[in-house]
Design a protein around this motif. Structure first.
Motif, PDB file in Angstrom:
ATOM      1  N   VAL A   1      43.772  42.527  30.943  1.00  0.00           N
ATOM      2  CA  VAL A   1      44.916  42.024  30.179  1.00  0.00           C
ATOM      3  C   VAL A   1      45.091  42.885  28.932  1.00  0.00           C
ATOM      4  N   ASN A   2      46.214  43.575  28.862  1.00  0.00           N
ATOM      5  CA  ASN A   2      46.495  44.452  27.734  1.00  0.00           C
ATOM      6  C   ASN A   2      47.091  43.653  26.577  1.00  0.00           C
ATOM      7  N   LEU A   3      46.898  44.152  25.357  1.00  0.00           N
ATOM      8  CA  LEU A   3      47.460  43.529  24.164  1.00  0.00           C
ATOM      9  C   LEU A   3      48.597  44.391  23.631  1.00  0.00           C
TER      10      LEU A   3
ATOM     11  N   ARG B   1      44.357  35.748  35.724  1.00  0.00           N
ATOM     12  CA  ARG B   1      43.646  36.618  34.770  1.00  0.00           C
ATOM     13  C   ARG B   1      43.825  36.136  33.338  1.00  0.00           C
ATOM     14  N   MET B   2      45.025  35.641  32.980  1.00  0.00           N
ATOM     15  CA  MET B   2      45.241  35.123  31.628  1.00  0.00           C
ATOM     16  C   MET B   2      44.535  33.785  31.443  1.00  0.00           C
TER      17      MET B   2
ATOM     18  N   ARG C   1      43.546  46.652  39.436  1.00  0.00           N
ATOM     19  CA  ARG C   1      42.872  46.295  40.670  1.00  0.00           C
ATOM     20  C   ARG C   1      41.778  45.264  40.397  1.00  0.00           C
ATOM     21  N   GLY C   2      41.748  44.230  41.221  1.00  0.00           N
ATOM     22  CA  GLY C   2      40.727  43.202  41.094  1.00  0.00           C
ATOM     23  C   GLY C   2      41.079  42.079  40.144  1.00  0.00           C
ATOM     24  N   THR C   3      42.298  42.112  39.534  1.00  0.00           N
ATOM     25  CA  THR C   3      42.650  41.074  38.561  1.00  0.00           C
ATOM     26  C   THR C   3      43.906  40.288  38.943  1.00  0.00           C
ATOM     27  N   SER C   4      44.417  40.488  40.132  1.00  0.00           N
ATOM     28  CA  SER C   4      45.594  39.729  40.560  1.00  0.00           C
ATOM     29  C   SER C   4      45.189  38.311  40.938  1.00  0.00           C
ATOM     30  N   ASP C   5      46.168  37.428  41.079  1.00  0.00           N
ATOM     31  CA  ASP C   5      45.888  36.057  41.502  1.00  0.00           C
ATOM     32  C   ASP C   5      45.211  36.040  42.869  1.00  0.00           C
TER      33      ASP C   5
END
Length: 311
Positions: free
Chosen positions: A224-226, A255-256, A288-292
């Motif tokens: 998650v980018n800021l 992820r959030m 990659r690896g952070t999708s629902d």
């Protein structure tokens, strides 16, 4: 059926008013001008208004502290929408005059800051006067109550109020812009669009080194980018700060949600201020690896392990 009431920094003609009109185009509303940002947000908390439109960030000065601090304290409020408008000013006076004849110029503090270099170059000896809003300064010129000679005002103000236009296009940065948000009381969140932001306020623990790194890792390890992170003082003790954060994800995404779980476990205070569509509308890349789908598959795998072991 009553119309929704929108509080905003008045009077009519402010940049906030322009953002409000853009956000509610084609919708019938009632407006409630207020003297400042805290008053606009207080009107929502008290139920006097359904929503408030307030500035939260500009490209010259960064975060609008009155908004950040007022959102962080008091009864919960959430951001529902954002809108970005370009910001340039016109220099207006009550009667025809040259820049050389201007001794005092008024504007909102953020307006003065956004034109700091222009003022230094073109009005080097002028006295700067802070006003409650850029439009309020122009109105004072128009009604004869001003104790200053000129004002920095939104485009079109001179024509609307019958003032003399000294010059226009006043700005330090020709691409300057201000980000506004629509704020309401907690309820149903805007749906996930894939181009979203989540705004948070996070307090760090003070009893260990590396607390800031640990907080940032909650975002980093989940991809998650800021887009914004700013420190704000808290309490009455020097050296104690909270962090105001915009993250490029929606709490409706796994992820959030996992970030919030991690923050809640490790930080003493985490305040959720909304998940809403980003104004730019550009889909956020998902690592990659952070999708629902990835999270669902991982959770299902863990559950199969638990079931097989009888736990």
């Amino acid at each position: 059926m009553s119309l929704p009431v929108y509080a905003f920094l008045g009077p009519e003609g402010t940049f906030t008013d322009a953002a409000l009109r853009a956000m509610t185009a084609g919708v019938e509303i009632e407006t409630l001008p207020t003297v400042d940002v805290p008053a606009a947000l207080s009107a929502v908390r008290s139920g006097e208004a359904d929503f408030a439109v307030v500035a939260i960030e500009n490209t010259v000065e960064g975060g609008v502290t009155a908004t950040l601090d007022t959102l962080a304290e008091g009864a919960p409020l959430v951001i529902l929408e954002e809108y970005v408008i370009p910001v340039a000013f016109e220099l207006v006076a009550r009667d025809a005059r040259t820049m050389a004849s201007i001794g005092r110029v008024a504007a909102h503090a953020h307006g003065l800051a956004q034109c700091r270099r222009w003022i230094s170059t073109n009005l080097p000896d002028v006295i700067q006067v802070a006003a409650t809003s850029n439009s309020a300064a122009a109105v004072a010129l128009a009604d004869g109550t001003a104790d200053f000679d000129a004002a920095l005002a939104p485009p079109g103000t001179a024509k609307r109020l019958g003032l003399h236009l000294v010059t226009d296009g006043v700005a330090d940065n020709s691409k300057a812009a201000t980000r506004f948000v629509r704020v309401g009381r907690p309820g149903a969140l805007p749906p996930v669009t894939g181009a979203d932001k989540t705004t948070l306020v996070v307090h760090l623990p003070h009893d260990r080194a590396g607390a800031l790194l640990e907080m940032l890792e909650q975002f980093a390890v989940r991809g998650v980018n800021l887009s914004r992170i700013e420190s704000r003082p808290i309490g009455d003790k020097p050296g104690e700060y909270a962090f105001s954060i915009d993250a490029l994800a929606h709490v409706g995404e796994a992820r959030m949600a996992e970030v919030l779980v991690g923050l809640k476990r490790t930080c003493p205070v985490v305040t959720f201020l909304g998940s809403y569509p980003a104004a730019h509308g550009v889909p956020t890349p998902v690592a990659r690896g952070t999708s629902d789908v990835d999270y669902d598959a991982a959770h299902a795998w863990v559950e199969r392990i638990r079931s097989a072991s009888g736990s």
